[in-house]
Write a protein that holds these residues in place. Sequence first.
Motif, PDB file in Angstrom:
ATOM      1  N   PHE A 219       0.827  -1.211   0.000  1.00 24.12           N
ATOM      2  CA  PHE A 219       0.000   0.000   0.000  1.00 24.12           C
ATOM      3  C   PHE A 219       0.859   1.259   0.000  1.00 24.12           C
ATOM      4  N   LEU A 220       1.906   1.261   0.801  1.00 25.28           N
ATOM      5  CA  LEU A 220       2.757   2.447   0.881  1.00 25.28           C
ATOM      6  C   LEU A 220       3.648   2.605  -0.343  1.00 25.28           C
ATOM      7  N   TRP A 221       3.708   1.586  -1.201  1.00 27.62           N
ATOM      8  CA  TRP A 221       4.438   1.692  -2.462  1.00 27.62           C
ATOM      9  C   TRP A 221       3.529   2.139  -3.611  1.00 27.62           C
ATOM     10  N   ALA A 222       2.259   2.258  -3.336  1.00 29.54           N
ATOM     11  CA  ALA A 222       1.304   2.665  -4.378  1.00 29.54           C
ATOM     12  C   ALA A 222       1.327   4.184  -4.503  1.00 29.54           C
ATOM     13  N   ALA A 223       1.992   4.683  -5.529  1.00 28.01           N
ATOM     14  CA  ALA A 223       2.153   6.137  -5.687  1.00 28.01           C
ATOM     15  C   ALA A 223       0.822   6.851  -5.865  1.00 28.01           C
ATOM     16  N   ASN A 224      -0.155   6.153  -6.451  1.00 24.27           N
ATOM     17  CA  ASN A 224      -1.446   6.808  -6.657  1.00 24.27           C
ATOM     18  C   ASN A 224      -2.230   6.962  -5.356  1.00 24.27           C
ATOM     19  N   TRP A 225      -1.728   6.432  -4.257  1.00 22.87           N
ATOM     20  CA  TRP A 225      -2.314   6.669  -2.947  1.00 22.87           C
ATOM     21  C   TRP A 225      -1.412   7.548  -2.089  1.00 22.87           C
ATOM     22  N   LYS A 407      -1.712   7.141 -13.627  1.00 19.88           N
ATOM     23  CA  LYS A 407      -1.390   6.350 -14.811  1.00 19.88           C
ATOM     24  C   LYS A 407      -0.046   5.645 -14.658  1.00 19.88           C
ATOM     25  N   LEU A 408       0.907   6.294 -13.995  1.00 20.77           N
ATOM     26  CA  LEU A 408       2.200   5.649 -13.747  1.00 20.77           C
ATOM     27  C   LEU A 408       2.026   4.373 -12.924  1.00 20.77           C
ATOM     28  N   GLN A 409       1.193   4.443 -11.887  1.00 22.73           N
ATOM     29  CA  GLN A 409       1.008   3.269 -11.033  1.00 22.73           C
ATOM     30  C   GLN A 409       0.358   2.120 -11.799  1.00 22.73           C
ATOM     31  N   SER A 410      -0.678   2.402 -12.563  1.00 20.32           N
ATOM     32  CA  SER A 410      -1.333   1.336 -13.321  1.00 20.32           C
ATOM     33  C   SER A 410      -0.415   0.775 -14.403  1.00 20.32           C
ATOM     34  N   SER A 411       0.401   1.636 -15.021  1.00 21.53           N
ATOM     35  CA  SER A 411       1.350   1.151 -16.042  1.00 21.53           C
ATOM     36  C   SER A 411       2.446   0.306 -15.399  1.00 21.53           C
ATOM     37  N   TYR A 412       2.854   0.685 -14.199  1.00 17.85           N
ATOM     38  CA  TYR A 412       3.866  -0.124 -13.504  1.00 17.85           C
ATOM     39  C   TYR A 412       3.352  -1.530 -13.211  1.00 17.85           C
ATOM     40  N   LEU A 413       2.086  -1.650 -12.778  1.00 18.76           N
ATOM     41  CA  LEU A 413       1.539  -2.962 -12.459  1.00 18.76           C
ATOM     42  C   LEU A 413       1.537  -3.888 -13.665  1.00 18.76           C
ATOM     43  N   ASN A 416       7.243  -4.962 -16.332  1.00 20.99           N
ATOM     44  CA  ASN A 416       8.126  -5.988 -15.776  1.00 20.99           C
ATOM     45  C   ASN A 416       9.029  -5.432 -14.674  1.00 20.99           C
ATOM     46  N   GLY A 417       8.783  -4.222 -14.209  1.00 18.14           N
ATOM     47  CA  GLY A 417       9.578  -3.640 -13.141  1.00 18.14           C
ATOM     48  C   GLY A 417       9.264  -4.277 -11.794  1.00 18.14           C
ATOM     49  N   THR A 418      10.268  -4.379 -10.943  1.00 19.48           N
ATOM     50  CA  THR A 418      10.066  -4.982  -9.623  1.00 19.48           C
ATOM     51  C   THR A 418       9.398  -4.006  -8.655  1.00 19.48           C
ATOM     52  N   ASN A 419       9.658  -2.736  -8.793  1.00 19.69           N
ATOM     53  CA  ASN A 419       8.921  -1.704  -8.064  1.00 19.69           C
ATOM     54  C   ASN A 419       8.883  -0.465  -8.945  1.00 19.69           C
ATOM     55  N   ILE A 420       8.071   0.504  -8.575  1.00 15.85           N
ATOM     56  CA  ILE A 420       7.839   1.641  -9.464  1.00 15.85           C
ATOM     57  C   ILE A 420       9.087   2.487  -9.650  1.00 15.85           C
ATOM     58  N   VAL A 421       9.920   2.597  -8.603  1.00 15.70           N
ATOM     59  CA  VAL A 421      11.155   3.376  -8.729  1.00 15.70           C
ATOM     60  C   VAL A 421      12.116   2.693  -9.684  1.00 15.70           C
ATOM     61  N   ALA A 422      12.328   1.364  -9.515  1.00 12.14           N
ATOM     62  CA  ALA A 422      13.224   0.625 -10.403  1.00 12.14           C
ATOM     63  C   ALA A 422      12.718   0.650 -11.837  1.00 12.14           C
ATOM     64  N   TRP A 423      11.403   0.615 -12.009  1.00 14.72           N
ATOM     65  CA  TRP A 423      10.838   0.652 -13.358  1.00 14.72           C
ATOM     66  C   TRP A 423      11.135   1.987 -14.048  1.00 14.72           C
ATOM     67  N   LEU A 424      10.964   3.107 -13.329  1.00 14.18           N
ATOM     68  CA  LEU A 424      11.241   4.412 -13.918  1.00 14.18           C
ATOM     69  C   LEU A 424      12.736   4.602 -14.178  1.00 14.18           C
TER      70      LEU A 424
END
Length: 535
Positions: A219-225, A407-413, A416-424
């Motif tokens: 939950f705390l990794w969900a940027a859209n929250w 949109k970033l959070q939904s695209s991350y899900l 193939n990124g392990t978390n949103i920071v690593a994906w960006l």
Amino acid sequence: MFKNGKLFLPPPRDGSDFKELFQRLAAAGAGRRLGKDGFPAGPWTPELLAEAISQIDSNRIGVDLRTVQLWFQENEKGISTANIRWLARVFGCDDPVATSEWQMELSAAQSRLTARRRESKREAGTIAPTSPDAALTPAFDDNGTGSPAELARDTDARGPGRRFSLARRSEALFSRGSPLNLPASVFAGITALGFLSYITGIHNVTYTRADGVVKQVGFLWAANWTFVFMVFLPLFFAFVSELVTFWKDEGRSKLAGHGDRKDSDDAWARNVEASSYSYWAVFLICVMFAGLFQWIGVCLIPLLNGGGEYAIDWGKIAIVRPEIISAPVAIVFTGLAYLYMCLCFYLFFAGLILLYTVVDDLWRIGEASKDQPEVDYRSELNEAGFRVMRWIFRSTVLGILIATVMKLQSSYLASNGTNIVAWLVGDLSSAWYEHDDASSGFSYRLPTQYSSLLIVISTCFVFLYGAIRSGVGSRLHVPLWKMSAVVALLVAGYLLIGAFAGFSILLGAGVLFAIYGLFDPWFGRWPASESQSVT
């Protein structure tokens, strides 16, 4: 005496206050056209006088019937500076000299009424009350409002004031009390959800997707929250509250020429109430569709059936990690979270409606004052336009940032990124070397893509409307190009999320300009009239 076919009475100059003077003139029918028999047509009624004032060619705003009714009543209500001008036209029978004389007489009578009202307040404060009820009921409040009986008459005259109004209640959340109240409430709500996520164990949780990719979906990794409800929405509400409070308490009454603050507040309340259907439409969409139906489709049904076509996130982690949280607990938690979310986004769209209302009100006042070429007035009008667009730009930037993070959070899900920071970071590095899976991933249903697009469209519409109404033909024209360029860059970055490897470069540039614009909306070019104002 008659002028222009109307009954004319010269100013008596006998020291009467406005109420005494107005009652005599209304009873005599001063300013009314003569009847067919050549005799006076009779006394004024509130309806006839309101119609006569509204029919004056240069009066584009008109006058509210309730305002005129207050002139006829036995109360302490006075008359605004703008309405003195129109009433002088009526009593002066459209004769320039007579109108000028009556304007001076009415202004002096209003000043005498104000002085007597203040003296009455002073005496009421020094006289001991004769009963316990009298001690609790002052003669007049700070705004010059009369007794409870007078308030009852005002409410009866208003009519709809007794009904529940979603528009007025929503506006009150932004304009009453401290501007910190609404942002603090939103921040407190997401803080409570964060604590609940700790208690349930979903604040920091991973799972292994079917293709072997480990995904961080806590939950705390969900940027859209976290980013949206902890940072962007509280700032958005603070900016909207600042603008609405300024316009309602200071800007509007100053530009519209309302001598009585009550007249300005009534006119603003009517403007807010005019958008009542918009508030209800937004409320139903946010609560029923964005809240209830989305929760049922995205969370409840997958949790009950054990699967679905939506990406696994903190709300559905019970499907793949039941040892962390059970399905019933997840249903309760997601229900609370979606209820909180839909109410917050209703307030977001209500803020956009209020921004639109402020711009529209400013434009109408400006149109009605075109026959006032005074340099000082035009300068005040331009300065108000500068302040309004400054806060609208900031609110627009925050609205697009909210949609971007969603949109970033939904695209991350789906990536193939392990978390949103690593994906960006991986997408950013793809600009220098090839990264095979920077933009690849699973195909899921992503309702957030649609809801975020609605936010972008709605926010940009308000900004465009404000730019058209406030910027054309004014010194704001040049700074608006810079603002529009930043908004366009942000929108382009939003639209191209996940479209190609390296999209984060364009997105990052837009975000940097946007953050700078929050501090300096003019981007280094300050209008002259703003040099003395607080940013």
